[in-house]
Write a protein that holds these residues in place. Structure first.
Motif, PDB file in Angstrom:
ATOM      1  N   PHE A  76       0.856  -1.186   0.000  1.00 14.61           N
ATOM      2  CA  PHE A  76       0.000   0.000   0.000  1.00 14.61           C
ATOM      3  C   PHE A  76       0.895   1.239   0.000  1.00 14.61           C
ATOM      4  CE2 PHE A  76      -3.467   2.440   2.409  1.00 14.61           C
ATOM      5  CZ  PHE A  76      -4.130   2.745   1.222  1.00 14.61           C
ATOM      6  N   TYR A 111       2.301   3.856   3.277  1.00 14.38           N
ATOM      7  CA  TYR A 111       3.150   3.594   4.445  1.00 14.38           C
ATOM      8  C   TYR A 111       4.420   4.448   4.445  1.00 14.38           C
ATOM      9  CZ  TYR A 111       0.284  -0.693   4.520  1.00 14.38           C
ATOM     10  OH  TYR A 111      -0.749  -1.584   4.521  1.00 14.38           O
ATOM     11  N   ALA A 165      -7.382  -4.302   5.183  1.00 14.12           N
ATOM     12  CA  ALA A 165      -8.380  -3.608   4.352  1.00 14.12           C
ATOM     13  C   ALA A 165      -9.228  -4.577   3.523  1.00 14.12           C
ATOM     14  CB  ALA A 165      -7.685  -2.605   3.432  1.00 14.12           C
ATOM     15  N   TYR A 166      -8.649  -5.739   3.192  1.00 13.98           N
ATOM     16  CA  TYR A 166      -9.354  -6.692   2.315  1.00 13.98           C
ATOM     17  C   TYR A 166      -9.794  -7.945   3.052  1.00 13.98           C
ATOM     18  CZ  TYR A 166      -7.389  -3.532  -1.046  1.00 13.98           C
ATOM     19  OH  TYR A 166      -7.061  -2.387  -1.729  1.00 13.98           O
ATOM     20  N   LYS A 193     -13.819  -0.848   1.218  1.00 18.05           N
ATOM     21  CA  LYS A 193     -13.724  -1.927   0.239  1.00 18.05           C
ATOM     22  C   LYS A 193     -14.984  -2.796   0.289  1.00 18.05           C
ATOM     23  CE  LYS A 193      -9.922  -0.088  -0.879  1.00 18.05           C
ATOM     24  NZ  LYS A 193      -8.637  -0.227  -0.236  1.00 18.05           N
ATOM     25  N   ARG A 232     -15.110   7.981   3.227  1.00 14.78           N
ATOM     26  CA  ARG A 232     -13.874   8.046   4.008  1.00 14.78           C
ATOM     27  C   ARG A 232     -14.093   7.647   5.465  1.00 14.78           C
ATOM     28  NH1 ARG A 232     -11.500   6.589   1.830  1.00 14.78           N
ATOM     29  NH2 ARG A 232      -9.557   7.314   2.714  1.00 14.78           N
ATOM     30  N   ILE A 233     -14.165   6.364   5.722  1.00 15.59           N
ATOM     31  CA  ILE A 233     -14.274   5.929   7.120  1.00 15.59           C
ATOM     32  C   ILE A 233     -13.624   4.560   7.303  1.00 15.59           C
ATOM     33  CG2 ILE A 233     -16.673   5.074   6.775  1.00 15.59           C
ATOM     34  CD1 ILE A 233     -17.054   6.178   9.797  1.00 15.59           C
TER      35      ILE A 233
HETATM   36  C1  LIG Z   1      -7.744   0.562   0.151  1.00 20.88           C
HETATM   37  C2  LIG Z   1      -6.812   0.289   1.258  1.00 20.88           C
HETATM   38  C3  LIG Z   1      -7.014   0.857   2.514  1.00 20.88           C
HETATM   39  C4  LIG Z   1      -8.239   1.666   2.790  1.00 20.88           C
HETATM   40  O1  LIG Z   1      -8.018   2.976   2.804  1.00 20.88           O
HETATM   41  P1  LIG Z   1      -9.183   3.949   3.276  1.00 20.88           P
HETATM   42  O2  LIG Z   1      -8.422   5.146   3.654  1.00 20.88           O
HETATM   43  O3  LIG Z   1      -9.865   3.302   4.440  1.00 20.88           O
HETATM   44  O4  LIG Z   1     -10.074   4.127   2.105  1.00 20.88           O
HETATM   45  C5  LIG Z   1      -6.147   0.564   3.536  1.00 20.88           C
HETATM   46  N1  LIG Z   1      -5.123  -0.271   3.347  1.00 20.88           N
HETATM   47  C6  LIG Z   1      -4.913  -0.860   2.166  1.00 20.88           C
HETATM   48  C7  LIG Z   1      -3.822  -1.830   2.017  1.00 20.88           C
HETATM   49  C8  LIG Z   1      -5.740  -0.581   1.078  1.00 20.88           C
HETATM   50  O5  LIG Z   1      -5.503  -1.150  -0.097  1.00 20.88           O
END
Ligand SMILES: *Cc1c(COP(=O)(O)O)cnc(C)c1O
Length: 382
Positions: free
Chosen positions: A136, A139, A212-213, A243, A251-252
């Protein structure tokens, strides 16, 4: 020394005199090097005949649930008022669901914002945050924004290399980001491997498990961040409504952590960053009927993932196994060229040079367009 302040600040009438080496800009130089977040391209970016299909940002393809839209409409007349400083109702609902204390739950404007909060809460100049790469993309920048130093650990065979991440730990490490399933490649970390990593990590850092997934995971024995947290207060679990819950535009997201970590996160969070509408949409999504419908949608995405992976394999396309709502194609060619070829076919993917391209699993007809485009691209190869 950057500044040579020759005038005592005790004389407010006198203007300070700086030596020639004084910085010319109040901006932190290291921030000028940060990449701006590159959002997935949208159909409006792509010219062509039929409207393009957007498979570039891992969103849920389905429209919001009627019950969520009704809840938003019901609360829209209140938005002249500030939201609550802390979305207590949602924190309580999530605590209930996860069997933790409400004081352990921090709601944020997407889990992206919780990554930046965690960095701000832990990193002093020179402190390090370890993250996998590619992973992601927030980071590293979140670390730099907070004044810390990112340490990128390459994947091995498209999977997190936990041994290498452990080997990268130093006395300055404060954060270790685990992304499971990993965006953009798809595999999830095995729970036993995550537990072994946690046990081997020194006391002075936090293990951030970004789930997130999580709702799309079907492989057995994958990492369960909340389970890790139950035995170890160094764990922070990140979850999102963006997701599987289909609320990316609101945005939450939230973090579940020890009460001590959560307390500091609440002190550094931007006040009122979670809107009334976002909190209400999340609450509506947790209602049993809504959640049942969302679970069905997730099952559709998971079935489509299997179909897409099978059909890509039949076409001879190399893919990485996925526990998420996307698939990764590492070997189709130069990622930017490949993504452009798909755009010419009206399908928007995410190019992640030099690693490969990522395709979100969309609605069945969108996935058909992706597969048809793949066939045409392969057929036109020299
Ligand atoms: C999409 C995603 C998020 C989610 O981000 P939001 O800010 O909650 O939309 C978080 N971590 C990863 C790895 C993602 O791919």
């Amino acid at each position: 020394m950057d500044h040579d302040l020759t005038t005592s600040p005790a004389r407010p009438d006198a203007r300070p005199q700086y030596a020639a080496a004084a910085p010319r800009s109040p901006l932190r130089a290291e921030l000028k090097q940060l990449p701006s977040y590159r959002a997935g391209r949208t159909p409006a970016d792509v010219k062509g005949g039929r409207p393009a299909v957007k498979l570039s940002s891992n969103e849920l393809a389905f429209p919001p649930l009627p019950s969520v839209l009704e809840r938003l409409a019901a609360h829209a007349p209140t938005i002249n008022r500030y939201p609550r400083v802390r979305p207590e109702a949602l924190a309580a609902a999530l605590a209930d669901r996860h069997g933790v204390d409400a004081a352990q739950v921090t709601i944020g404007a997407g889990s992206v914002s919780l990554c930046t909060l965690l960095a701000q809460a832990t990193l002093r100049p020179g402190d390090e945050a370890i993250h996998p790469a590619p992973s992601f993309e927030i980071y590293g920048p979140a670390t730099v924004m907070a004044g810390g130093t990112p340490v990128a650990v390459p994947l091995r065979n498209h999977r997190l290399d936990l041994d290498a991440m452990l080997a990268a730990v130093t006395p300055r490490t404060r954060l270790v980001f685990l992304c499971t399933p990993n965006n953009p490649t798809g595999p999830a970390v095995a729970h036993d491997d995550a537990a072994r990593l946690l046990a081997a990590l020194p006391e002075h850092l936090l293990l951030v498990v970004d789930e997130a997934y999580r709702e799309f995971v079907t492989s057995a024995g994958r990492a369960d961040g909340l389970e890790l947290l139950r035995d170890d207060p160094r764990v922070v679990v990140l979850r999102t409504f963006s997701k599987a819950y289909g609320l990316a535009g609101l945005r939450i997201g939230y973090a579940v952590a020890s009460a001590e970590v959560a307390d500091v996160l609440r002190r550094v969070i931007v006040p009122f960053s979670v809107t009334t509408l976002a909190e209400q949409a999340a609450l509506a999504s947790l209602e049993p009927q809504a959640e049942a419908e969302l679970t069905e949608r997730v099952a559709t995405v998971v079935a489509e993932r299997t179909r897409v992976l099978d059909e890509l394999a039949a076409l001879g396309v190399h893919t990485v196994s996925s526990d998420a709502n996307f698939v990764f194609l590492p070997a189709l060619g130069d990622p930017l060229t490949v993504a452009r070829a798909y755009e010419d076919e009206g399908v928007i993917l995410r190019a992640l040079p030099p690693h490969g391209v990522r395709a979100t699993i969309g609605a069945p007809d969108e996935n058909d367009r992706f597969l048809e485009a793949t066939e045409r691209i392969l057929a036109h190869r020299p």
